[in-house]
Scaffold this active site. Structure first.
Site, short mmCIF file in Angstrom:
data_model
loop_
_atom_site.label_atom_id
_atom_site.label_comp_id
_atom_site.label_asym_id
_atom_site.label_seq_id
_atom_site.Cartn_x
_atom_site.Cartn_y
_atom_site.Cartn_z
N ARG A 144 -7.16 30.30 -19.66
CA ARG A 144 -7.41 31.22 -20.77
C ARG A 144 -6.69 32.56 -20.56
O ARG A 144 -6.38 32.96 -19.46
CB ARG A 144 -8.90 31.48 -20.98
CG ARG A 144 -9.72 30.24 -21.26
CD ARG A 144 -11.05 30.57 -21.91
NE ARG A 144 -11.78 31.62 -21.23
CZ ARG A 144 -12.82 32.25 -21.78
NH1 ARG A 144 -13.22 31.93 -22.99
NH2 ARG A 144 -13.47 33.18 -21.12
N ASP A 145 -6.40 33.21 -21.65
CA ASP A 145 -5.74 34.51 -21.62
C ASP A 145 -4.46 34.48 -20.76
O ASP A 145 -4.17 35.43 -20.03
CB ASP A 145 -6.69 35.61 -21.13
CG ASP A 145 -6.20 37.00 -21.52
OD1 ASP A 145 -5.43 37.10 -22.48
OD2 ASP A 145 -6.59 37.97 -20.85
N LEU A 146 -3.73 33.37 -20.84
CA LEU A 146 -2.47 33.28 -20.11
C LEU A 146 -1.45 34.23 -20.73
O LEU A 146 -1.30 34.29 -21.95
CB LEU A 146 -1.93 31.84 -20.19
CG LEU A 146 -2.29 30.90 -19.05
CD1 LEU A 146 -1.82 29.48 -19.39
CD2 LEU A 146 -1.69 31.36 -17.74
N CYS A 186 -5.23 37.07 -25.37
CA CYS A 186 -4.36 38.18 -25.75
C CYS A 186 -3.75 37.87 -27.10
O CYS A 186 -3.23 36.76 -27.32
CB CYS A 186 -3.27 38.36 -24.70
SG CYS A 186 -2.13 39.70 -25.05
#
Length: 315
Positions: A144-146, A186
């Site tokens: 997640r949120d890479l 993001c």
């Protein structure tokens, strides 16, 4: 003399040490220096017995297990940071977790300097990135949120990247069930299915793959595939899924990007399948990268898009 565990030279580290010394504090066998770096949640630290550089993160004791759980599920991997030691300052006080890397330049910072990367260089970096994500997925961890900022360089030659931090990761209960309900990420990297108002669940692994597609596109072209200063306009662009693939990209690079930025999550490649893509076996892929100069490059990776708390935007 401090041993080299980061990618800063000795003089630059000494200068930072002088600037941070007023804010330094001793925590167990470590000296914690100053505040967190811009765009990062880690603080620089020095292990006093070996005088080696490392990093640390302070967390409330009640949140300690949440922070460490993904690391406990993952076998060691060369491209993922590992906790070194946990030190608690007093009962029910903040807890410091020390990690085996020194906060330094991240991949987004490199792109801000170099504008974009040659494909032969991007192959080296992106293989390490996908290898780290594939290792997580195989061991039931959705990152997640890479984003580019999560991958930091671990050596002076900038040849090795590490996934620095699994703060947003989710540990799955079953290998076959990666459906998530919370909408997190993001804005520039978020997948279209997360933005669907009528979507109750989405595949965590597939959402990670979309973010990988955004990362590779940005590495090669020096700009995001979807970008707008307005969050609502940005999300509309992501939902529509239209982006440019200029002729400067090789056919193999275009193929790989398209295989990750598919609107239908079920049709995206898995992380392990990405590693088998022919783009990684280009004949010009070197053993170690060389950095593209700025001549003739007219794109610039923008600063990370931040809109504060974006949770409500995804609903």
């Amino acid at each position: 003399m401090l041993s080299d565990c980061g990618n800063d030279d000795e003089s630059s580290f000494s200068n930072r040490l002088e600037r941070d010394i007023a804010a330094a504090c001793r925590v167990g066998g470590y000296l914690v220096l100053g505040a967190a770096l811009p765009g990062q949640s880690f603080r620089r630290a020095v292990r006093l017995d070996t005088r080696t550089r490392c990093s640390c993160k302070s967390v409330a004791h009640m949140n300690l297990f949440r922070l460490l759980k993904p690391y406990l599920e993952l076998p060691e991997h060369a491209n993922i940071v590992r906790p070194l030691e946990i030190v608690q300052r007093g009962e029910n006080a903040e807890t410091f977790v020390f990690f085996d890397f020194s906060p330094s330049l991240d991949l987004h910072g490199l792109l801000r300097q170099q504008k974009r990367l040659r494909e032969s260089m991007a192959v080296v970096y992106f293989r390490q990135i996908v290898s780290a994500v594939a290792h997580c997925h195989e061991n039931l961890v959705v990152v997640r949120d890479l984003k580019l900022q999560k991958f930091v360089f671990s050596g002076d030659d900038r040849s090795e990247l590490k996934l620095a931090g699994l703060d947003d990761a989710i540990v799955l209960e079953k290998p076959s069930d990666d459906l998530l309900t919370d909408k997190h990420g993001c804005p520039a990297y978020v997948s279209p299915e997360i933005l669907q108002t009528n979507s109750g669940t989405y595949s965590g692994r597939a959402a990670d793959i979309w973010s990988l597609g955004v990362m590779l596109y940005t590495m090669l072209l020096g700009k995001y595939p979807f970008y707008d200063a307005s969050p609502s306009n940005l999300f509309n662009l992501i939902r529509e899924g239209h982006y440019d693939l200029p002729s400067s990209l090789s056919p193999l690079a275009k193929s790989l990007i398209c295989s990750m930025l598919r609107q239908d999550p079920s049709k995206r490649l898995t992380a392990w399948a990405i590693l088998q893509h022919p783009w990684f076996f280009r004949q010009d892929a070197p053993g170690s990268p060389t950095i593209r100069g700025k001549t003739g490059v007219d794109q610039m990776v923008p600063e990370p898009i931040t809109y504060g708390d974006t949770t409500s935007m995804f609903t």
